[in-house]
Design a protein around this motif. Structure first.
Motif, PDB file in Angstrom:
ATOM      1  N   GLY A  25      27.535  34.708  33.864  1.00 22.43           N
ATOM      2  CA  GLY A  25      27.813  35.373  32.601  1.00 22.43           C
ATOM      3  C   GLY A  25      28.313  36.796  32.782  1.00 22.43           C
ATOM      4  N   ARG A  26      28.185  37.346  33.973  1.00 22.06           N
ATOM      5  CA  ARG A  26      28.666  38.704  34.217  1.00 22.06           C
ATOM      6  C   ARG A  26      30.184  38.716  34.296  1.00 22.06           C
ATOM      7  N   VAL A  27      30.764  39.802  33.772  1.00 21.48           N
ATOM      8  CA  VAL A  27      32.216  39.956  33.735  1.00 21.48           C
ATOM      9  C   VAL A  27      32.567  41.282  34.408  1.00 21.48           C
ATOM     10  N   TYR A  28      33.548  41.221  35.298  1.00 21.92           N
ATOM     11  CA  TYR A  28      33.990  42.412  36.015  1.00 21.92           C
ATOM     12  C   TYR A  28      35.503  42.533  35.909  1.00 21.92           C
ATOM     13  N   ALA A  29      35.973  43.775  35.830  1.00 15.67           N
ATOM     14  CA  ALA A  29      37.401  44.073  35.887  1.00 15.67           C
ATOM     15  C   ALA A  29      37.686  44.652  37.273  1.00 15.67           C
ATOM     16  N   TYR A  30      38.614  44.042  37.989  1.00 12.73           N
ATOM     17  CA  TYR A  30      39.042  44.520  39.306  1.00 12.73           C
ATOM     18  C   TYR A  30      40.372  45.234  39.112  1.00 12.73           C
ATOM     19  N   HIS A  31      40.450  46.462  39.592  1.00 14.21           N
ATOM     20  CA  HIS A  31      41.576  47.345  39.309  1.00 14.21           C
ATOM     21  C   HIS A  31      42.556  47.417  40.479  1.00 14.21           C
ATOM     22  N   ASP A  32      43.831  47.619  40.120  1.00  6.41           N
ATOM     23  CA  ASP A  32      44.923  47.769  41.094  1.00  6.41           C
ATOM     24  C   ASP A  32      45.117  46.520  41.954  1.00  6.41           C
ATOM     25  N   VAL A  33      44.908  45.366  41.343  1.00  9.68           N
ATOM     26  CA  VAL A  33      45.102  44.091  42.044  1.00  9.68           C
ATOM     27  C   VAL A  33      46.591  43.720  41.947  1.00  9.68           C
ATOM     28  N   PRO A  34      47.255  43.544  43.060  1.00 12.06           N
ATOM     29  CA  PRO A  34      48.680  43.182  43.021  1.00 12.06           C
ATOM     30  C   PRO A  34      48.900  41.807  42.384  1.00 12.06           C
ATOM     31  N   PRO A  35      50.035  41.629  41.710  1.00  9.05           N
ATOM     32  CA  PRO A  35      50.331  40.339  41.087  1.00  9.05           C
ATOM     33  C   PRO A  35      50.256  39.164  42.059  1.00  9.05           C
ATOM     34  N   ALA A  36      50.702  39.359  43.290  1.00 11.54           N
ATOM     35  CA  ALA A  36      50.680  38.263  44.265  1.00 11.54           C
ATOM     36  C   ALA A  36      49.257  37.805  44.564  1.00 11.54           C
ATOM     37  N   VAL A  37      48.311  38.729  44.554  1.00 12.27           N
ATOM     38  CA  VAL A  37      46.910  38.370  44.803  1.00 12.27           C
ATOM     39  C   VAL A  37      46.372  37.547  43.635  1.00 12.27           C
ATOM     40  N   ALA A  38      46.677  37.950  42.418  1.00 13.11           N
ATOM     41  CA  ALA A  38      46.230  37.201  41.242  1.00 13.11           C
ATOM     42  C   ALA A  38      46.860  35.807  41.211  1.00 13.11           C
ATOM     43  N   ARG A  39      48.145  35.712  41.532  1.00  9.21           N
ATOM     44  CA  ARG A  39      48.811  34.400  41.555  1.00  9.21           C
ATOM     45  C   ARG A  39      48.206  33.502  42.625  1.00  9.21           C
ATOM     46  N   ALA A  40      47.912  34.070  43.784  1.00 10.27           N
ATOM     47  CA  ALA A  40      47.317  33.278  44.866  1.00 10.27           C
ATOM     48  C   ALA A  40      45.926  32.784  44.480  1.00 10.27           C
ATOM     49  N   MET A  41      45.174  33.597  43.762  1.00  8.47           N
ATOM     50  CA  MET A  41      43.857  33.150  43.309  1.00  8.47           C
ATOM     51  C   MET A  41      44.001  31.980  42.339  1.00  8.47           C
ATOM     52  N   ALA A  42      44.950  32.087  41.414  1.00  8.74           N
ATOM     53  CA  ALA A  42      45.169  31.019  40.435  1.00  8.74           C
ATOM     54  C   ALA A  42      45.571  29.718  41.119  1.00  8.74           C
ATOM     55  N   ALA A  43      46.305  29.816  42.209  1.00 10.94           N
ATOM     56  CA  ALA A  43      46.783  28.629  42.924  1.00 10.94           C
ATOM     57  C   ALA A  43      45.792  28.106  43.954  1.00 10.94           C
ATOM     58  N   SER A  44      44.751  28.862  44.217  1.00  9.03           N
ATOM     59  CA  SER A  44      43.807  28.508  45.276  1.00  9.03           C
ATOM     60  C   SER A  44      42.993  27.261  44.923  1.00  9.03           C
TER      61      SER A  44
END
Length: 72
Positions: A25-44
């Motif tokens: 239930g905890r929510v965190y915002a991670y800052h300065d994350v490059p788009p490629a890292v976010a896309r790779a997480m989504a595809a993982s």
């Protein structure tokens, strides 16, 4: 693929902010994350594993209110 650790996540590309809601239930915002890292997480195949290897302890974060993520 569902994760046993991460309930949901959202990426704001202009802000380079990755919001992650964990099954706890905890929510965190991670800052300065490059788009490629976010896309790779989504595809993982293992988002929790990807988070542990590539995001946790690498990016500054802030804890958000638990109700801050919209349901999918």
């Amino acid at each position: 693929m569902p994760s046993s650790v991460i309930r949901s996540f959202a990426y704001d590309e202009p802000a380079r902010r990755l919001d992650i809601e964990f099954v706890s239930g905890r929510v965190y915002a991670y800052h300065d994350v490059p788009p490629a890292v976010a896309r790779a997480m989504a595809a993982s195949g293992s988002r929790g594993g990807y988070f542990n290897r590539r995001i946790r302890d690498r990016y500054r974060f802030t804890r958000l209110p638990e109700a801050s993520m919209a349901p999918e």
